[in-house]
Design a protein around this motif. Structure first.
Motif, PDB file in Angstrom:
ATOM      1  N   LEU A  11      -5.255  -6.097  14.873  1.00 32.45           N
ATOM      2  CA  LEU A  11      -5.843  -5.738  13.583  1.00 32.45           C
ATOM      3  C   LEU A  11      -5.032  -6.314  12.429  1.00 32.45           C
ATOM      4  O   LEU A  11      -5.591  -6.906  11.498  1.00 32.45           O
ATOM      5  N   MET A  12      -3.722  -6.196  12.473  1.00 30.75           N
ATOM      6  CA  MET A  12      -2.883  -6.733  11.396  1.00 30.75           C
ATOM      7  C   MET A  12      -2.996  -8.259  11.323  1.00 30.75           C
ATOM      8  O   MET A  12      -3.036  -8.825  10.235  1.00 30.75           O
ATOM      9  N   SER A  13      -3.067  -8.907  12.479  1.00 29.87           N
ATOM     10  CA  SER A  13      -3.233 -10.371  12.490  1.00 29.87           C
ATOM     11  C   SER A  13      -4.539 -10.763  11.822  1.00 29.87           C
ATOM     12  O   SER A  13      -4.598 -11.726  11.046  1.00 29.87           O
ATOM     13  N   GLN A  14      -5.602 -10.013  12.117  1.00 30.74           N
ATOM     14  CA  GLN A  14      -6.900 -10.305  11.511  1.00 30.74           C
ATOM     15  C   GLN A  14      -6.861 -10.064  10.004  1.00 30.74           C
ATOM     16  O   GLN A  14      -7.443 -10.835   9.232  1.00 30.74           O
ATOM     17  N   GLU A  15      -6.183  -9.017   9.576  1.00 30.12           N
ATOM     18  CA  GLU A  15      -6.083  -8.727   8.145  1.00 30.12           C
ATOM     19  C   GLU A  15      -5.279  -9.814   7.428  1.00 30.12           C
ATOM     20  O   GLU A  15      -5.620 -10.218   6.324  1.00 30.12           O
ATOM     21  N   ILE A  16      -4.219 -10.299   8.058  1.00 34.94           N
ATOM     22  CA  ILE A  16      -3.422 -11.375   7.462  1.00 34.94           C
ATOM     23  C   ILE A  16      -4.257 -12.650   7.371  1.00 34.94           C
ATOM     24  O   ILE A  16      -4.204 -13.373   6.375  1.00 34.94           O
ATOM     25  N   GLU A  17      -5.050 -12.915   8.391  1.00 36.34           N
ATOM     26  CA  GLU A  17      -5.931 -14.095   8.379  1.00 36.34           C
ATOM     27  C   GLU A  17      -6.950 -13.979   7.243  1.00 36.34           C
ATOM     28  O   GLU A  17      -7.248 -14.959   6.567  1.00 36.34           O
ATOM     29  N   LEU A  18      -7.497 -12.777   7.031  1.00 34.88           N
ATOM     30  CA  LEU A  18      -8.425 -12.550   5.924  1.00 34.88           C
ATOM     31  C   LEU A  18      -7.743 -12.808   4.586  1.00 34.88           C
ATOM     32  O   LEU A  18      -8.312 -13.455   3.705  1.00 34.88           O
ATOM     33  N   ALA A  19      -6.511 -12.340   4.446  1.00 34.51           N
ATOM     34  CA  ALA A  19      -5.770 -12.567   3.197  1.00 34.51           C
ATOM     35  C   ALA A  19      -5.546 -14.062   2.963  1.00 34.51           C
ATOM     36  O   ALA A  19      -5.716 -14.555   1.845  1.00 34.51           O
ATOM     37  N   VAL A  24      -3.775 -12.048  -6.002  1.00 35.71           N
ATOM     38  CA  VAL A  24      -3.643 -11.029  -4.958  1.00 35.71           C
ATOM     39  C   VAL A  24      -4.924 -11.010  -4.126  1.00 35.71           C
ATOM     40  O   VAL A  24      -6.013 -10.968  -4.683  1.00 35.71           O
ATOM     41  N   PRO A  25      -4.798 -11.047  -2.808  1.00 40.00           N
ATOM     42  CA  PRO A  25      -5.989 -10.965  -1.952  1.00 40.00           C
ATOM     43  C   PRO A  25      -6.526  -9.534  -1.926  1.00 40.00           C
ATOM     44  O   PRO A  25      -6.195  -8.750  -1.040  1.00 40.00           O
ATOM     45  N   GLU A  26      -7.340  -9.173  -2.910  1.00 36.70           N
ATOM     46  CA  GLU A  26      -7.801  -7.803  -3.091  1.00 36.70           C
ATOM     47  C   GLU A  26      -8.537  -7.257  -1.860  1.00 36.70           C
ATOM     48  O   GLU A  26      -8.284  -6.137  -1.435  1.00 36.70           O
ATOM     49  N   ARG A  27      -9.470  -8.038  -1.308  1.00 36.15           N
ATOM     50  CA  ARG A  27     -10.242  -7.552  -0.163  1.00 36.15           C
ATOM     51  C   ARG A  27      -9.339  -7.246   1.020  1.00 36.15           C
ATOM     52  O   ARG A  27      -9.494  -6.222   1.684  1.00 36.15           O
ATOM     53  N   ALA A  28      -8.409  -8.129   1.303  1.00 35.86           N
ATOM     54  CA  ALA A  28      -7.521  -7.926   2.453  1.00 35.86           C
ATOM     55  C   ALA A  28      -6.657  -6.682   2.255  1.00 35.86           C
ATOM     56  O   ALA A  28      -6.467  -5.899   3.188  1.00 35.86           O
ATOM     57  N   LEU A  29      -6.140  -6.484   1.048  1.00 35.67           N
ATOM     58  CA  LEU A  29      -5.328  -5.300   0.792  1.00 35.67           C
ATOM     59  C   LEU A  29      -6.154  -4.029   0.929  1.00 35.67           C
ATOM     60  O   LEU A  29      -5.691  -3.027   1.491  1.00 35.67           O
ATOM     61  N   THR A  30      -7.389  -4.058   0.429  1.00 35.78           N
ATOM     62  CA  THR A  30      -8.271  -2.894   0.557  1.00 35.78           C
ATOM     63  C   THR A  30      -8.530  -2.589   2.021  1.00 35.78           C
ATOM     64  O   THR A  30      -8.486  -1.428   2.442  1.00 35.78           O
ATOM     65  N   GLU A  31      -8.797  -3.629   2.820  1.00 35.24           N
ATOM     66  CA  GLU A  31      -9.053  -3.435   4.252  1.00 35.24           C
ATOM     67  C   GLU A  31      -7.824  -2.870   4.952  1.00 35.24           C
ATOM     68  O   GLU A  31      -7.933  -1.975   5.791  1.00 35.24           O
ATOM     69  N   MET A  32      -6.641  -3.390   4.626  1.00 38.33           N
ATOM     70  CA  MET A  32      -5.415  -2.887   5.258  1.00 38.33           C
ATOM     71  C   MET A  32      -5.188  -1.421   4.923  1.00 38.33           C
ATOM     72  O   MET A  32      -4.840  -0.626   5.794  1.00 38.33           O
ATOM     73  N   LYS A  33      -5.401  -1.053   3.654  1.00 39.19           N
ATOM     74  CA  LYS A  33      -5.222   0.346   3.258  1.00 39.19           C
ATOM     75  C   LYS A  33      -6.216   1.238   4.004  1.00 39.19           C
ATOM     76  O   LYS A  33      -5.863   2.326   4.450  1.00 39.19           O
ATOM     77  N   ARG A  34      -7.442   0.757   4.143  1.00 39.03           N
ATOM     78  CA  ARG A  34      -8.464   1.517   4.860  1.00 39.03           C
ATOM     79  C   ARG A  34      -8.062   1.690   6.324  1.00 39.03           C
ATOM     80  O   ARG A  34      -8.179   2.778   6.889  1.00 39.03           O
ATOM     81  N   ASP A  35      -7.553   0.632   6.931  1.00 44.62           N
ATOM     82  CA  ASP A  35      -7.137   0.690   8.334  1.00 44.62           C
ATOM     83  C   ASP A  35      -5.979   1.669   8.528  1.00 44.62           C
ATOM     84  O   ASP A  35      -5.953   2.435   9.488  1.00 44.62           O
ATOM     85  N   VAL A  36      -5.014   1.639   7.619  1.00 40.81           N
ATOM     86  CA  VAL A  36      -3.872   2.550   7.720  1.00 40.81           C
ATOM     87  C   VAL A  36      -4.350   3.997   7.607  1.00 40.81           C
ATOM     88  O   VAL A  36      -3.930   4.864   8.367  1.00 40.81           O
ATOM     89  N   ARG A  37      -5.278   4.249   6.645  1.00 39.57           N
ATOM     90  CA  ARG A  37      -5.817   5.607   6.509  1.00 39.57           C
ATOM     91  C   ARG A  37      -6.532   6.041   7.781  1.00 39.57           C
ATOM     92  O   ARG A  37      -6.388   7.179   8.231  1.00 39.57           O
ATOM     93  N   ALA A  38      -7.313   5.133   8.383  1.00 45.21           N
ATOM     94  CA  ALA A  38      -8.048   5.468   9.607  1.00 45.21           C
ATOM     95  C   ALA A  38      -7.082   5.812  10.740  1.00 45.21           C
ATOM     96  O   ALA A  38      -7.303   6.764  11.488  1.00 45.21           O
TER      97      ALA A  38
END
Length: 147
Positions: free
Chosen positions: A26-34, A113-127
């Protein structure tokens, strides 16, 4: 058999290994999105910068023609060297003021700042946090003995 029941039957070591693997993926995918998001922004910025460069070159040619016009017009009422000095000094003053304004504006720019990627990472951490909390509550706060 429910997913929760199947998970309870698996050894804790397997669950932790799966969790670590899925988290890494998941983190690899989020970094790729960023990276992709920043790359798109960089391409847009590059295209815009190219257009600004062309516009600046044409504006410079126009400014040169207008400068020559101003000098020739002033040369009708004074010596040519004095007309050129006045026009040159005026251009330097305007250029200096524009440089100061530009410096102030640039100091206000935030880094991209990669806004979408940061939002997704925050959402994933909350989940993950909610899942861990739900697991603790469902387990009754007890300890899993691996059987």
């Amino acid at each position: 058999m429910s997913t929760q029941t199947r998970l309870r039957e698996r050894p804790i070591g397997d669950l932790l290994a799966d969790f670590a693997h899925e988290t890494t993926t998941l983190m690899s995918q989020e970094i790729e999105l960023a990276r992709a998001e920043v790359g798109i922004q960089a391409k847009r910025a590059g295209a815009g910068a190219g257009m600004f460069g062309a516009a600046a070159a044409l504006a410079l040619a126009g400014l040169g023609a207008l400068t020559a016009c101003a000098i020739l017009a002033l040369a009708e009422v004074m010596d040519g060297w004095l007309a050129a000095l006045i026009v040159g000094a005026a251009l330097l003053v305007v250029g200096g003021v524009l440089a100061l304004i530009g410096k102030k504006k640039m100091s206000q720019v935030a880094p991209p700042v990669p806004e979408r990627a940061l939002t997704e990472m925050k959402r994933d951490v909350r989940a993950v946090q909610e899942g861990v909390q739900a697991g603790r509550e469902n387990d009754g706060g007890g300890h899993h003995n691996g059987s």
